[in-house]
Design a protein around this motif. Structure first.
Motif, PDB file in Angstrom:
ATOM      1  N   SER A   7       0.860  -1.185   0.000  1.00  0.00           N
ATOM      2  CA  SER A   7       0.000   0.000   0.000  1.00  0.00           C
ATOM      3  C   SER A   7       0.892   1.230   0.000  1.00  0.00           C
ATOM      4  N   THR A  15       2.734  -4.052  -6.069  1.00  0.00           N
ATOM      5  CA  THR A  15       3.115  -5.453  -6.270  1.00  0.00           C
ATOM      6  C   THR A  15       4.323  -5.562  -7.187  1.00  0.00           C
ATOM      7  N   LEU A  30      -1.295 -13.634  -3.141  1.00  0.00           N
ATOM      8  CA  LEU A  30      -1.663 -12.225  -3.002  1.00  0.00           C
ATOM      9  C   LEU A  30      -3.077 -12.175  -2.452  1.00  0.00           C
ATOM     10  N   PHE A  32      -6.083  -9.535  -1.505  1.00  0.00           N
ATOM     11  CA  PHE A  32      -6.545  -8.165  -1.711  1.00  0.00           C
ATOM     12  C   PHE A  32      -7.668  -7.881  -0.728  1.00  0.00           C
ATOM     13  N   ASP A  34      -8.994  -4.735  -0.087  1.00  0.00           N
ATOM     14  CA  ASP A  34      -9.702  -3.477  -0.322  1.00  0.00           C
ATOM     15  C   ASP A  34     -11.091  -3.652  -0.924  1.00  0.00           C
ATOM     16  N   SER A  39      -8.232  -4.269  -8.323  1.00  0.00           N
ATOM     17  CA  SER A  39      -6.875  -4.321  -7.767  1.00  0.00           C
ATOM     18  C   SER A  39      -6.173  -5.603  -8.187  1.00  0.00           C
ATOM     19  N   ALA A  40      -6.912  -6.705  -8.162  1.00  0.00           N
ATOM     20  CA  ALA A  40      -6.329  -7.991  -8.566  1.00  0.00           C
ATOM     21  C   ALA A  40      -6.008  -7.988 -10.051  1.00  0.00           C
ATOM     22  N   VAL A  55      -4.583 -16.199  -5.573  1.00  0.00           N
ATOM     23  CA  VAL A  55      -5.075 -14.864  -5.283  1.00  0.00           C
ATOM     24  C   VAL A  55      -6.340 -14.997  -4.435  1.00  0.00           C
ATOM     25  N   LEU A  57      -9.422 -12.704  -2.806  1.00  0.00           N
ATOM     26  CA  LEU A  57     -10.124 -11.427  -2.802  1.00  0.00           C
ATOM     27  C   LEU A  57     -11.015 -11.373  -1.570  1.00  0.00           C
TER      28      LEU A  57
END
Length: 100
Positions: A7, A15, A30, A32, A34, A39-40, A55, A57
């Protein structure tokens, strides 16, 4: 496992900076937090470059994240949504299946 904050005030500003220090652990997942699936998508090229395995989310509405999840999966990544605030149990890690 090691967790880094990406951030404007975090350990890394983006990233794109992950993986540049060979003394740090390899990035595997990763997450995320937010609640913005874009963003992903924005980080997908970095995720591929880093050899990220998955990933996550944050949020339970997979409908809102459908495009990001599909793009991540088509790139060969494990991708899913989860309410991180409910799933993370301090001191015990994530109660989710392994990625391999």
């Amino acid at each position: 496992k090691t967790v880094f904050d990406v951030s404007s005030t975090g350990t890394f500003a983006s990233t794109a900076e992950l993986g540049k220090d060979p003394n740090l652990p390899k990035t595997e997942v990763l997450a995320f937090v937010d609640q913005d699936p874009s963003s992903a998508l924005a980080a997908l090229d970095d995720a591929i470059r880093l050899g990220v395995r998955g990933v996550v989310l944050h949020g339970e509405d997979a409908k809102d994240a459908a495009e990001a999840l599909a793009e991540c999966r088509s790139a060969g990544l494990v991708a899913f949504t989860v309410d991180l605030l409910q799933a993370v149990q301090p001191g015990t890690g994530f109660p989710v299946a392994p990625l391999d």
